[in-house]
Design a protein around this motif. Structure first.
Motif, short mmCIF file in Angstrom:
data_model
loop_
_atom_site.label_atom_id
_atom_site.label_comp_id
_atom_site.label_asym_id
_atom_site.label_seq_id
_atom_site.Cartn_x
_atom_site.Cartn_y
_atom_site.Cartn_z
N ARG A 125 0.84 -1.20 0.00
CA ARG A 125 0.00 0.00 0.00
C ARG A 125 0.88 1.25 0.00
O ARG A 125 1.80 1.37 0.80
N ALA A 152 0.72 5.53 -0.09
CA ALA A 152 -0.07 6.76 -0.02
C ALA A 152 0.62 7.83 -0.86
O ALA A 152 1.80 8.14 -0.63
N ASP A 207 -3.32 4.87 -2.60
CA ASP A 207 -4.30 5.78 -2.02
C ASP A 207 -3.88 7.21 -2.33
O ASP A 207 -2.73 7.60 -2.07
N ALA A 217 -4.15 8.38 5.64
CA ALA A 217 -3.71 7.56 4.50
C ALA A 217 -2.26 7.14 4.68
O ALA A 217 -1.89 6.00 4.37
#
Length: 766
Positions: free
Chosen positions: A402, A404, A456, A477
Motif C-alpha cells: 500500500r 499513499a 491511495d 492515509a
C-alpha cells in the motif's frame, strides 16, 4: 555625427530595398499579433493592444506574424492552411511580395496546442547534458519548420542571481559556463533544423533588484562582463545565433532597449553579431511608459532604433506610425531605418522566404512523436536531483502493498509544466479545451510503476492558500501505507496566476501555502516518507534534508515536462538511477538572497557577521544509488599564462549498481588584482560507469576559462597559483592540485575557444 554604416547584403536584397517606400520599409520592422485578445499571455498585453486592423497594418507587407499558433488553442493543420494562404496573400497582393517571418515561443518545446512539452530550462541545467539538449532543440525546430515557423524566442540565457525572481524556471543555472554551454547547444539544435534562435534577455534581466520582475539592475561592469554576458557571447561566437532579444531591464539608469553600448558596440562591433535584434514584447513603448526616457512613442522608437533594435515586437506601436512621423519631420535619419530593413531582408533571404511559394501546407502533422517523447523522458530522467536519502530509495516494489500518494501536485499534469508551456501559458485561459497531449500525473505513473501496490491518493492541501481541512485525511492515509510519497511544490503561471513564472516574484522562499505543514504532519506518523518537489525555483527546504522533521528522502524535479511523471516514478522505483545535480544553490532563506556560489570571500559566512548566507545545499549537489570516487587529479605543476591546461582525474563507481556521475572540475584563483570567487566551475562531464568500473577523464581547459576582467576592463589571465579540485559539489574537495601560472599578464582575445574539450578513457575494470 558619423554616417550610418549599412550592413553588407546580397545584390538581390539591395535591389529590393532600393524599391521601397518609407511605409514599406517600416512594415518590415514590425510584427502583428493577429490573434491578440484579452488573455494575459504577455506583460501588459491588454494595455498595449493595438487598435490597427490587420488589413491596414499589412497593406505594405509585414515583418513578423506574432504567435500564430501560440496565442490560442488552434488545430495545427487548420492553422497551417490559414498561414500558407496568408503568406500567399502577402506575396501576391502587396506591391513587393515579401512574406512574413513567423515567430513563436519555444522554451519548453513549441508553445502550440498538441505539441510536445519538454522539461523547463532549469531542468536542462540539472541534467548537465548539452548533447541531449541539442537533440531536443533539433526536434523542436523540426516541428516548427513543418508548421511554417521561422524564428523561436528561446533560449533564455539569463544567469540566475536570486531565486525569488519568478522567471527562474526559464533559466538554466546560476553558473554562466553551464548556461553558456547548454544554451549554445540548444541554439545549434534549433538552427540545425532551419529555425533562427533568439537569445533572451540581453542582458541583466535576472539581476533585478530584490528579485522583482522589471526592477532596476545594479550590476557593476565586472559582474556584467564576467557573469551575465559570457553565455550570450558563447552563443554568438560559438553558436552562430541569428537573433537577439533585448532585456526589459535598466542597468545603472540606462534601459537596455536604449543602450547603443550594449546592442551595437558590444554585440555587433566587438562580438561580430550580424543577425537581427528584436525587441522584447512592448519594450520599445516601455521606454516611454515605464522607463520615462522618451516623451512619446516616436522618441522611444528613435532611441531603440539608434541603440540597435531592428524589429519591434509583437506589434508596431512605436515603429509604425510614430516612427514614420519622426522620419518625415526630420527627427530621425532614414538611414537608421535602412540599416535595420537591410538586416531583416537579409534574414528573410537566409530563411528562404524570398523564394518560398507556399503552395502545399501540411495535410497532417504529429507534433508529439515517439521520438519527441523519448527525448523528453531521457531529459526528465537526467534532470531529477536526489537531495537526500536515508536508504528508503529506491523503493522495493516487491515489499510494498500500500502506497499513499499525497500532496497538491500528486495528481496534476499541469504541475509538471513550466510557465512558458502551452498548458500553463495559454490553456489556463481555456479551461474547457482538452490538453491535447498524453500527460500522466505522478499518481498515474506510480500506478504503472508499482502495479502490485494499492495506491491511495489524498490531496491534503492546495499549492497555495490556508485550507488545512484535508491534512487529517492525508495523515490517515499515510498511517495505513508502507510508504508515503508527498508531492509538493509550485504551480506555474503568469502575473499572479500561480506561485512561480513571469511576474510571480516572491518575498520569501518557503514552500507556498500549507505544504510544509502537510509534509511535517505526514512525517510525524513515522511512516517512511519521500518528498517530491515539483517546482520552478529552489525553495528554502533545508529543514527537509536535515532536521527532526526531515522525510526519509527528498527528490527535486524542476518542471520535468510531459514525461516527467514517468521519469519520477522510474527514479523512485530504481528502474532509473538519479543523475541530476543542482544547477542552482538550495537557499537557506529568502533573507540570504541574492546569493551565488560564485561569491568572493566576503560573500560567504564569516565570524564578523551573525547572518549565515551559506546555502542549505551547494551548487552541483546530487546523490545517486551508487557511490562515485574521484582521485588522482593531475595538472601541470607550472604552466604559461597563455597556455591551455590539460587536466585529468580518475572516477570510479565504487557501488553495486550502474550509474552516471557528473564530474565537476572547479578552480580558485588564490590571489588576483581584483577579488575572485572562492569556487568556479571550469569544466564538467557526464560519465556512465558500471559497478567497479573506472574511467580517466581528461579536460582540455582553454586558459580563457580562468580569465577575468581586470581593473582596466580587459579580460586577462594573471600569473599566480590556481587551486583545482574535483568533488561532488562546489564546496567538496575530494581530490585537488595546484597549478602555478607563470609569465606576463595574458590578455584574452576573441579567438580563444570558450568550450572545454572532454575525453573519457577506460582506465580499469574490476
Amino acid at each position: 555625427m558619423s554616417p550610418i554604416e549599412l550592413p553588407p547584403v546580397s545584390e538581390r536584397v539591395r535591389s529590393l530595398h532600393a524599391q521601397m517606400t518609407l511605409d514599406e520599409k517600416l512594415a518590415q520592422l514590425v510584427g502583428y499579433w493577429v490573434d491578440q485578445g484579452d488573455e494575459l499571455v504577455a506583460p501588459m498585453a491588454g494595455e498595449m493592444a493595438t487598435s490597427t486592423k490587420y488589413e491596414d497594418a499589412s497593406a505594405h507587407g509585414i515583418g513578423h506574424l506574432t504567435r500564430v499558433y501560440g496565442t490560442r488553442p488552434v488545430d495545427p493543420v487548420e492553422r497551417a492552411a490559414w498561414l500558407w494562404a496568408e503568406q500567399r496573400r502577402l506575396r501576391e497582393q502587396t506591391r513587393l511580395g515579401i512574406p512574413a517571418i513567423v515567430h513563436e515561443e519555444c522554451l519548453t518545446g513549441l508553445a502550440a496546442w498538441k505539441a510536445a512539452t519538454f522539461p523547463t530550462p532549469l531542468a536542462w541545467g540539472a541534467s548537465f547534458d548539452p548533447a541531449l539538449v541539442e537533440e531536443m532543440g533539433r526536434l523542436i525546430g523540426g516541428s516548427m519548420r513543418e508548421l511554417g515557423i521561422h524564428q523561436g524566442l528561446a533560449p533564455v540565457l539569463d544567469v540566475i542571481r536570486d531565486p525569488r525572481w519568478g522567471r527562474v524556471d526559464e533559466c538554466i543555472a546560476e553558473d554562466p559556463y553551464v548556461v553558456g554551454t547548454i544554451g549554445t547547444a540548444y541554439v545549434r539544435g534549433l538552427q540545425d533544423a532551419g529555425i533562427h534562435a533568439t537569445l533572451k534577455h540581453f542582458v541583466g534581466y535576472s539581476a533585478s533588484q530584490a528579485g522583482r520582475n522589471h526592477a532596476p539592475v545594479h550590476a557593476g561592469p565586472r559582474e556584467l562582463a564576467d557573469v551575465l554576458l559570457p553565455p550570450f557571447e558563447m552563443a554568438v561566437r560559438d553558436g552562430g545565433v541569428r537573433s537577439v532579444m533585448n532585456s526589459y531591464a535598466e542597468i545603472d539608469g540606462i534601459p537596455v532597449a536604449a543602450s547603443e553600448e550594449l546592442l551595437t558596440t558590444l554585440l555587433r562591433d566587438r562580438w561580430g553579431f550580424d543577425g537581427v535584434v528584436v525587441s522584447d514584447y512592448f519594450s520599445v513603448a516601455f521606454l516611454h511608459t515605464m522607463h520615462a526616457v522618451a516623451e512619446d512613442l516616436g522618441e522611444a522608437a528613435a532611441l531603440a532604433l539608434a541603440a540597435g533594435i531592428d524589429v519591434e515586437l509583437p506589434t508596431g506601436d512605436a515603429f509604425a506610425a510614430p516612427l514614420a512621423a519622426a522620419v518625415r519631420s526630420g527627427a530621425v535619419d532614414e538611414a537608421l531605418i535602412d540599416r535595420s530593413v537591410l538586416r531583416v531582408l537579409d534574414e528573410k533571404e537566409e530563411l528562404g522566404l524570398l523564394d518560398e511559394t507556399f503552395d502545399a501546407p501540411p495535410a497532417s502533422i504529429d507534433l508529439d512523436t515517439p521520438e519527441h517523447r523519448a527525448v523528453a523522458r531521457r531529459l526528465a530522467e537526467e534532470s531529477i536531483v536526489l537531495l537526500s536519502n536515508d536508504g528508503v530509495l529506491p523503493l522495493d516494489a516487491r515489499a510494498l502493498t500500500r502506497v499513499a500518494v499525497i500532496g497538491p501536485n500528486a495528481d496534476s499534469a499541469e504541475a509538471l509544466m513550466g510557465c512558458y508551456s502551452f498548458v500553463n501559458h495559454v490553456l489556463a485561459h481555456h479551461p474547457d479545451v482538452p490538453l491535447g497531449l498524453e500527460l500522466p500525473s505522478v499518481v498515474d505513473a506510480l500506478r504503472i510503476e508499482l502495479p502490485g501496490a494499492v495506491t491511495d491518493v489524498v490531496r491534503g492541501c492546495d499549492v497555495s492558500g490556508d485550507d488545512a481541512s484535508g491534512i487529517d485525511e492525508a495523515v490517515a492515509a499515510a498511517r495505513a501505507a508502507d510508504v508515503a510519497i508527498v508531492v509538493v511544490g509550485d504551480r506555474a503561471g503568469l502575473f499572479g496566476r500561480g506561485t512561480v513564472g513571469e511576474g510571480n516574484d516572491v518575498d520569501d522562499l518557503e514552500l507556498p501555502g500549507l505544504q510544509r505543514l502537510l509534509l511535517e504532519e505526514v512525517v510525524s506518523t513515522g511512516v517512511p516518507t519521500v518528498m517530491v518537489v515539483l517546482s520552478g525555483r529552489p525553495y528554502a527546504i533545508g529543514w527537509s534534508v536535515d532536521g527532526p522533521t526531515a522525510p526519509a528522502a527528498v527528490v527535486q524535479a524542476f518542471f520535468p515536462g510531459e514525461e516527467g511523471a514517468t521519469a519520477i516514478a522510474a527514479v523512485l522505483s530504481g528502474r532509473e538511477a538519479p543523475s541530476g545535480r543542482l544547477p542552482v544553490s538550495l537557499p537557506r532563506s529568502a533573507g540570504a538572497q541574492p546569493y551565488s556560489y560564485l561569491h568572493p570571500i566576503l560573500g560567504g559566512p564569516s565570524e564578523i557577521t551573525s547572518a549565515d548566507s551559506a546555502p542549505a545545499l551547494p551548487f552541483g549537489h546530487g546523490l545517486s544509488y551508487t557511490a562515485f570516487e574521484h582521485s588522482d587529479l593531475s595538472a601541470p605543476a607550472e604552466s604559461e599564462t597563455g597556455a591551455d591546461l590539460a587536466v585529468t582525474v580518475e572516477v570510479r563507481n565504487a557501488g553495486e549498481r550502474a550509474g552516471v556521475d557528473v564530474v565537476q572540475l572547479y578552480a580558485r584563483d588564490t590571489y588576483a588584482s581584483v577579488t575572485r570567487p572562492v569556487a568556479q566551475l571550469v569544466a564538467y562531464a557526464r560519465v556512465a560507469l558500471e559497478p567497479g568500473e573506472s574511467a580517466l577523464v581528461r579536460f582540455d581547459v582553454p586558459i580563457g576559462r580562468l580569465s577575468f576582467t581586470d581593473r582596466t576592463g580587459s579580460r586577462v589571465v594573471e600569473p599566480g597559483d590556481i587551486e583545482l579540485w574535483v568533488g561532488p559539489s562546489c564546496q567538496d574537495r575530494e581530490t585537488s592540485t595546484t597549478v602555478r601560472l607563470v609569465g606576463p599578464v595574458h590578455e584574452i582575445t576573441p579567438s580563444h575557444a570558450r568550450t572545454v574539450g572532454v575525453s573519457i578513457a577506460e582506465a580499469a575494470r574490476r
